[in-house]
Design an enzyme around this catalytic site. Structure first.
Site, PDB file in Angstrom:
ATOM      1  N   GLU A  30       0.839  -1.190   0.000  1.00  0.00           N
ATOM      2  CA  GLU A  30       0.000   0.000   0.000  1.00  0.00           C
ATOM      3  C   GLU A  30       0.883   1.253   0.000  1.00  0.00           C
ATOM      4  O   GLU A  30       1.762   1.365   0.858  1.00  0.00           O
ATOM      5  CB  GLU A  30      -0.895  -0.001   1.252  1.00  0.00           C
ATOM      6  CG  GLU A  30      -1.932  -1.114   1.213  1.00  0.00           C
ATOM      7  CD  GLU A  30      -2.414  -1.539   2.598  1.00  0.00           C
ATOM      8  OE1 GLU A  30      -2.177  -0.833   3.590  1.00  0.00           O
ATOM      9  OE2 GLU A  30      -3.040  -2.618   2.678  1.00  0.00           O
ATOM     10  N   LEU A  59      -6.050  -1.721  -1.064  1.00  0.00           N
ATOM     11  CA  LEU A  59      -5.879  -1.761   0.378  1.00  0.00           C
ATOM     12  C   LEU A  59      -6.426  -3.087   0.924  1.00  0.00           C
ATOM     13  O   LEU A  59      -7.575  -3.184   1.339  1.00  0.00           O
ATOM     14  CB  LEU A  59      -6.640  -0.573   0.979  1.00  0.00           C
ATOM     15  CG  LEU A  59      -6.115  -0.018   2.305  1.00  0.00           C
ATOM     16  CD1 LEU A  59      -6.789   1.292   2.614  1.00  0.00           C
ATOM     17  CD2 LEU A  59      -6.238  -0.984   3.442  1.00  0.00           C
ATOM     18  N   GLU A  61      -4.657  -6.490   2.915  1.00  0.00           N
ATOM     19  CA  GLU A  61      -3.439  -7.148   3.381  1.00  0.00           C
ATOM     20  C   GLU A  61      -3.404  -8.647   3.081  1.00  0.00           C
ATOM     21  O   GLU A  61      -2.341  -9.193   2.767  1.00  0.00           O
ATOM     22  CB  GLU A  61      -3.232  -6.911   4.871  1.00  0.00           C
ATOM     23  CG  GLU A  61      -2.742  -5.498   5.219  1.00  0.00           C
ATOM     24  CD  GLU A  61      -3.858  -4.473   5.245  1.00  0.00           C
ATOM     25  OE1 GLU A  61      -5.031  -4.861   5.174  1.00  0.00           O
ATOM     26  OE2 GLU A  61      -3.551  -3.262   5.317  1.00  0.00           O
ATOM     27  N   GLN A  83       2.072  -1.936   5.844  1.00  0.00           N
ATOM     28  CA  GLN A  83       2.358  -0.560   6.269  1.00  0.00           C
ATOM     29  C   GLN A  83       2.780  -0.466   7.740  1.00  0.00           C
ATOM     30  O   GLN A  83       3.698   0.281   8.077  1.00  0.00           O
ATOM     31  CB  GLN A  83       1.133   0.296   5.999  1.00  0.00           C
ATOM     32  CG  GLN A  83       1.465   1.721   5.689  1.00  0.00           C
ATOM     33  CD  GLN A  83       0.347   2.359   4.889  1.00  0.00           C
ATOM     34  OE1 GLN A  83      -0.743   2.550   5.390  1.00  0.00           O
ATOM     35  NE2 GLN A  83       0.631   2.690   3.641  1.00  0.00           N
ATOM     36  N   PHE A  84       2.104  -1.216   8.595  1.00  0.00           N
ATOM     37  CA  PHE A  84       2.483  -1.318  10.015  1.00  0.00           C
ATOM     38  C   PHE A  84       2.249  -2.759  10.446  1.00  0.00           C
ATOM     39  O   PHE A  84       1.294  -3.392   9.994  1.00  0.00           O
ATOM     40  CB  PHE A  84       1.619  -0.407  10.890  1.00  0.00           C
ATOM     41  CG  PHE A  84       1.868   1.052  10.680  1.00  0.00           C
ATOM     42  CD1 PHE A  84       2.836   1.728  11.424  1.00  0.00           C
ATOM     43  CD2 PHE A  84       1.143   1.751   9.742  1.00  0.00           C
ATOM     44  CE1 PHE A  84       3.063   3.079  11.224  1.00  0.00           C
ATOM     45  CE2 PHE A  84       1.375   3.105   9.528  1.00  0.00           C
ATOM     46  CZ  PHE A  84       2.337   3.766  10.277  1.00  0.00           C
ATOM     47  N   ILE A  88      -0.820  -6.527   9.896  1.00  0.00           N
ATOM     48  CA  ILE A  88      -0.366  -7.736   9.194  1.00  0.00           C
ATOM     49  C   ILE A  88      -1.346  -8.884   9.422  1.00  0.00           C
ATOM     50  O   ILE A  88      -1.314  -9.889   8.727  1.00  0.00           O
ATOM     51  CB  ILE A  88       1.064  -8.115   9.655  1.00  0.00           C
ATOM     52  CG1 ILE A  88       1.753  -8.959   8.586  1.00  0.00           C
ATOM     53  CG2 ILE A  88       1.062  -8.819  10.996  1.00  0.00           C
ATOM     54  CD1 ILE A  88       3.243  -9.168   8.842  1.00  0.00           C
ATOM     55  N   PHE A  89      -2.247  -8.724  10.396  1.00  0.00           N
ATOM     56  CA  PHE A  89      -3.075  -9.870  10.790  1.00  0.00           C
ATOM     57  C   PHE A  89      -4.011 -10.391   9.704  1.00  0.00           C
ATOM     58  O   PHE A  89      -4.202 -11.595   9.614  1.00  0.00           O
ATOM     59  CB  PHE A  89      -3.789  -9.570  12.112  1.00  0.00           C
ATOM     60  CG  PHE A  89      -2.771  -9.227  13.169  1.00  0.00           C
ATOM     61  CD1 PHE A  89      -1.893 -10.209  13.610  1.00  0.00           C
ATOM     62  CD2 PHE A  89      -2.604  -7.942  13.625  1.00  0.00           C
ATOM     63  CE1 PHE A  89      -0.890  -9.899  14.517  1.00  0.00           C
ATOM     64  CE2 PHE A  89      -1.601  -7.623  14.526  1.00  0.00           C
ATOM     65  CZ  PHE A  89      -0.746  -8.604  14.970  1.00  0.00           C
ATOM     66  N   PRO A  90      -4.607  -9.553   8.861  1.00  0.00           N
ATOM     67  CA  PRO A  90      -5.385 -10.140   7.761  1.00  0.00           C
ATOM     68  C   PRO A  90      -4.519 -11.042   6.872  1.00  0.00           C
ATOM     69  O   PRO A  90      -5.017 -11.988   6.282  1.00  0.00           O
ATOM     70  CB  PRO A  90      -5.875  -8.917   6.976  1.00  0.00           C
ATOM     71  CG  PRO A  90      -5.822  -7.795   7.952  1.00  0.00           C
ATOM     72  CD  PRO A  90      -4.671  -8.094   8.870  1.00  0.00           C
ATOM     73  N   HIS A 130      -0.512   0.744  16.188  1.00  0.00           N
ATOM     74  CA  HIS A 130       0.682   1.043  15.396  1.00  0.00           C
ATOM     75  C   HIS A 130       1.977   0.734  16.137  1.00  0.00           C
ATOM     76  O   HIS A 130       3.047   0.947  15.598  1.00  0.00           O
ATOM     77  CB  HIS A 130       0.707   2.526  15.002  1.00  0.00           C
ATOM     78  CG  HIS A 130      -0.248   2.885  13.916  1.00  0.00           C
ATOM     79  ND1 HIS A 130      -1.608   2.889  14.097  1.00  0.00           N
ATOM     80  CD2 HIS A 130      -0.041   3.259  12.634  1.00  0.00           C
ATOM     81  CE1 HIS A 130      -2.196   3.266  12.967  1.00  0.00           C
ATOM     82  NE2 HIS A 130      -1.268   3.484  12.068  1.00  0.00           N
TER      83      HIS A 130
END
Ligand SMILES: Cc1ncc(C[n+]2csc(CCOP(=O)(O)OP(=O)(O)O)c2C)c(N)n1
Lengths: 327, 370
Positions: A30, A59, A61, A83-84, A88-90, A130
C-alpha cells in the site's frame, strides 16, 4: 566519500541495489509507489523500475500476502510492505497457512522466496494498533525466518540477505530507530549472514541479549555499567527465528549471567525460549537465573504513557545489578 | 421520499444481466448449434472417458475411507464435468490453482491417482505432485488459493508471457475476502486469469441462497470490472467453449474472466458429513436427473458414437487402472522421519537438525514407528 544514512534510508538503498541487480525482485504494497511508502522506505523505486516492478496494491493485506505467494511460486522475489505490523493480521492466514508451508508440502517443488517488511514497535507517538511488537507470533511458525535489524548497516546487509534467501522471511523494522542515528553504509551489495547473532561489545561479567530498537538502550546500559566496573557483553540477536544458540551459549558460558531485553510483551516471548535453552545447556555455568527485561502483558499503551512500557536503560541496569548480586 | 423507496429505485436502475451458456441440456438435447469441434466424436469421447475415470476413482476413495484405509475425503460426485474440462483445455504451461475437490483436473494435468490417495491418506508426499510443473497443490483453507492465482498471473504479466492462470473455488468460497480481494485486483491489473466458481449449491450445510443475497455469484465480477457469466456445469460442450474462450482472452492480454459453473454436489460434503441432516431427497433426485455423465453418454449413444460393448470395455479398463493406483498407494511404505524435517528450509537450521535427531532417536531404527 559516502554520506551517513539512517536505518530507513539503508532499507531503501538495499531495495534499490536488489532491484537493480536482480530483475526478479519486485516490490508491492500500500502506497509503496508514487508515495514511496509512508516511511519513504520505497522512495524512488517506482521512478526507476516502473509500475510493473513497483506495485501499489489495493488496500487489502490478505491479498498482499497471497499475491506475493503466487508471485514467489513463479520464481519472482516479491518484497511486500505491510504498512504497520499492526495490520499484518489479515495476511497472517496467508503467511502461516501457505508461505511457511509451500516448500514442505510440495517437497520442495514450489517454494516461497519472499520477504514481508513491516515497521513495528513503539516510541513514535503513533495511534492505536501502530506500536506493538508481535514478532514471537511469527517466530512460532515452522518455515519462517524472522529478522530484525538494529542499525543502518545491519538493515542494509540483512535485507539483502533476506531477499536472496530461498525461503520466506519476515523482516521487521524497528521504526523508533528508523531515523535515530546515521552510519556510513557502503552500497556494495554485501549481504550480512542470517541465522547469526552479532556481538556488538565484548565483556566478561554478564551477557546482554537484545534486538531491534531496544539494542540502543542495551548499549547505553552496557556503557554505564562499564563505568561502575561491570563488563557486559552485548549481543544483537538479529535473526530471531531460527536463533543462533552457539553464539549465545558460548557467551553465557563465559560470563555466567544473562539479561534478555525486548519491547514485546512478556508472556510467550522469544526471551522465554532463549532462557529455556540457556537453562538446559549452560545450567552448570550459570551463576544467577536468567533475567528478562520486557514489555508487559498489557495492551501497548497509547503514546502518552508508552515510555512506561518500553524497557529503559535503567530497567536494564537494575536487572544486571540484580543478577550480579546473586553469588 | 423514504430511504427504502429510494434504495429500491436504485437497485432496479442498476439491474445486471448475466449470460447463461448451455449446449446440451439435461435430456441430452442440443439447445443451440454446436461448435465445430463438437461435431466430431474424439474430444467428447475423451471427456466421457475421463469422467468415468473420475467417478470410479472417487468411489474407490470413499470405499477406502469406509474401511479405514483413507482419511476424510471430499467427493467429486456429480461435478466431474467441470474438473475434466479444466484439466483438458488448459495448456501445459498454464498454471492451475485448484480447490480441494478438483482431483480429476489435477490428475489430467499430471498428478498420479496414487498421489491423490496418498494425500487424502495422510502422506505428505501426496501433495508433492512432481509432474504438476507450476500448478499449486490442494488448498484446504477456503478461498486462500485465489490470491495465489492473482500473484502467479501478475508474475506472468510482468514477464510478458502468453500464459494463463486458472483458479477454482466453491460457492462458499466466494464469500471470503480473499476471493473478493483477488477478483478486484484482477480487474485493476487486467490479469491473465480465469476464475471458475464451482457452484454445487451447498457449502457443507449452508445452501447457496444463504451464502449471498445476489441472484448470481457471477455478478460479483461486475463489481470487479471483469466479464462474468454462468455456464451449465454439467454440460461439457458449454464448459469447453466458455473456459477455452476465457483462457484465450487471458493469454492474449485481454484480462480476466469470472465463470460461475452451475453444478450439484450429489455426495455428502466429505466422508465425515451426513447430508441427509440438512438436504431433502427430492432435491437430490433432481440433482441426479441433471448429472453430467449420463447426459453425455446418452448424447454419444444417440449419435452412434458409443455402444454397450465400448462401455463395458471402458469400465473394465478404468477399474484396472484405479485398482493399480490403489495398490500402489497401499504398498507405499512410510517415509523415514527425517522427511518430516528436511523440507522446511532449503538449508536446515541447526536447531531443527537437533530436533530431527531427537525424533529419530525416539522411533525404532530403520524408519519404522512404534
Ligand atoms: C477458512 C475456512 N473456514 C472454514 C473451513 C471449513 N470448511 C471446509 S469446506 C467448507 C464449505 C465450503 O463450501 P464451498 O466453498 O461451497 O465448496 P464445496 O465444499 O461445496 O465444494 C467449510 C466451511 C475451511 N476449510 N476453511
Amino acid at each position: 566519500m559516502t554520506d551517513k544514512i539512517t536505518l530507513v534510508e539503508a532499507v531503501n538503498q538495499a531495495l534499490h541495489y536488489a532491484m537493480t541487480n536482480d530483475p526478479d525482485v519486485v516490490v508491492l504494497g500500500e502506497d509503496v509507489g508514487v508515495n514511496g511508502g509512508v516511511f519513504r522506505a520505497t522512495q524512488g523505486l517506482k521512478e526507476k523500475f516502473g509500475f510493473r516492478r513497483v506495485m501499489d496494491t489495493p488496500l487489502a493485506e490478505a491479498l498482499i500476502g497471497g499475491v506475493s505467494i503466487g508471485m514467489a511460486t513463479q520464481g519472482l522475489k516479491p518484497v511486500a510492505e505491510i504498512q504497520f505490523m499492526g495490520f499484518i493480521f489479515p495476511a497472517l492466514e496467508q503467511l502461516m497457512c501457505h508461505a511457511a508451508r509451500m516448500r514442505n508440502r510440495t517437497r520442495g517443488r514450489l517454494t516461497c522466496p519472499m520477504v514481508v517488511r513491516a515497521p513495528f514497535g513503539g516510541g513514535i507517538h503513533a495511534p492505536e494498533h501502530h506500536s506493538e511488537s508481535t514478532e514471537a507470533l511469527f517466530a512460532h511458525i515452522p518455515g519462517f525466518r524472522v529478522v530484525i535489524p538494529s542499525s543502518p548497516k545491519r538493515a542494509y546487509g540483512l535485507l539483502l540477505a533476506a531477499i536472496q534467501d530461498p525461503d520466506p522471511v519476515l523482516f521487521f523494522e524497528p521504526k523508533r530507530i528508523y531515523r535515530a542515528s546515521k552510519q556510513i553504509v557502503p552500497n556494495d551489495g554485501e549481504p550480512l549472514p542470517l541465522d547469526t547473532c552479532f556481538t556488538l561489545k565484548e565483556g566478561h561479567d554478564v551477557t546482554l541479549i537484545s534486538w531491534g530498537a531496544s539494542v540502543q538502550e542495551t548499549l547505553q546500559a552496557a556503557k554505564q555499567l562499564e563505568e561502575t566496573g561491570i563488563s557486559a557483553e552485548v549481543i544483537d540477536l538479529a535473526t530471531i527465528k531460527p536463533i543462533d544458540y552457539d553464539t549465545i551459549l558460548a557467551s553465557v558460558q563465559k560470563t555466567g549471567r544473562c539479561v534478555i531485553v525486548h519491547e514485546a510483551a512478556r508472556a510467550g516471548a522469544v526471551s522465554a525460549d532463549i532462557a529455556a535453552e540457556i537453562n538446559y545447556h549452560a545450567a552448570v555455568e550459570l551463576e544467577a537465573p536468567v533475567e528478562r527485561v520486557t514489555g508487559y502483558d498489557i495492551t501497548m499503551p497509547y503514546y502518552r504513557m508508552e515510555q512506561y512500557y518500553i524497557p529503559s536503560k535503567n530497567d536494564i541496569i537494575n536487572a544486571v545489578n540484580k543478577t550480579m548480586e546473586q553469588a | 421520499m423514504s430511504q427504502s423507496s429510494f434504495s429500491q429505485k436504485s437497485i432496479s436502475q442498476t439491474k445486471v444481466t448475466i449470460d447463461y451458456v448451455q449446449y446440451l441440456n439435461e435430456r441430452a438435447e442440443l439447445t443451440q448449434p454446436l461448435p465445430e469441434w463438437a461435431s466430431k466424436p474424439d474430444t467428447l469421447v475423451s471427456y466421457y472417458r475421463e469422467m468415468v475415470q473420475a467417478r470410479q476413482a472417487d468411489q474407490k476413495a470413499i470405499a477406502l475411507q469406509r474401511t479405514g484405509q483413507l482419511g476424510t475425503y471430499p467427493s467429486t460426485l456429480g461435478q466431474e464435468a467441470i474438473a475434466v474440462v479444466i484439466g483438458s483445455v488448459m495448456a501445459t504451461d498454464d498454471v492451475f490453482v485448484p480447490y480441494y475437490r478438483d482431483h480429476a483436473a489435477m490428475v489430467i494435468r499430471g498428478m498420479k491417482q496414487a498421489d491423490v490417495y496418498r494425500y487424502w491418506g495422510g502422506d505428505e508426499r501426496g501433495s508433492a505432485n512432481p509432474d504438476c510443473k507450476e500448478d499449486l497443490p490442494y488448498c484446504v483453507p477456503i478461498a486462500t488459493q485465489v490470491p495465489h492465482a492473482a500473484g502467479a498471473a501478475a508474475a506472468i504479466k510482468i514477464r510478458g508471457q502468453q500464459r494463463a492462470v486458472l483458479c477454482t473455488c466453491g460457492d462458499g468460497g466466494t464469500s471470503k475476502g480473499d476471493f473478493l480481494e483477488s477478483i478486484n485486483l484482477a480487474g485493476i491489473w487486467q490479469l491473465p486469469l480465469v476464475f471458475i466458481i464451482n457452484n454445487n449449491q451447498w457449502a457443507i450445510s449452508v445452501p447457496r441462497r444463504l451464502q449471498c443475497g445476489a441472484p448470481t455469484l457471477a455478478q460479483k465480477g461486475i463489481g470487479a470490472g471483469i466479464p462474468a457469466l454462468q455456464v451449465d456445469g454439467n454440460d461439457v460442450i458449454a464448459l469447453h467453449e466458455v473456459i477455452s474462450h476465457a483462457l484465450h482472452r487471458a493469454r492474449t492480454g485481454k484480462g480476466a474472466t469470472l465463470i460461475e459453473a452451475m453444478s450439484y454436489r450429489l455426495s455428502d460434503h466429505t466422508t465425515a458429513d451426513d447430508a441427509t441432516r440438512y438436504r431433502n431427497a427430492e432435491e437430490l433426485k433432481t440433482g441426479w436427473s441433471k448429472e453430467p455423465i449420463k447426459r453425455l453418454q446418452q448424447y454419444l449413444h444417440s449419435n452412434g458414437w458409443w455402444d454397450e460393448q465400448k462401455e463395458q470395455r471402458l469400465q473394465a479398463q478404468v477399474a484396472d487402472h484405479v485398482q493399480q493406483s490403489v495398490d500402489e498407494y497401499l504398498k507405499t511404505p512410510l517415509p523415514p522421519v527425517s522427511d518430516l524435517f528436511t523440507h522446511h528450509y532449503q538449508q536446515m537450521p541447526v536447531s531443527l537438525t537437533e530436533q530431527q535427531m531427537a525424533m529419530e532417536a525416539k522411533v525404532t531404527k530403520g524408519g519404522g514407528h512404534d
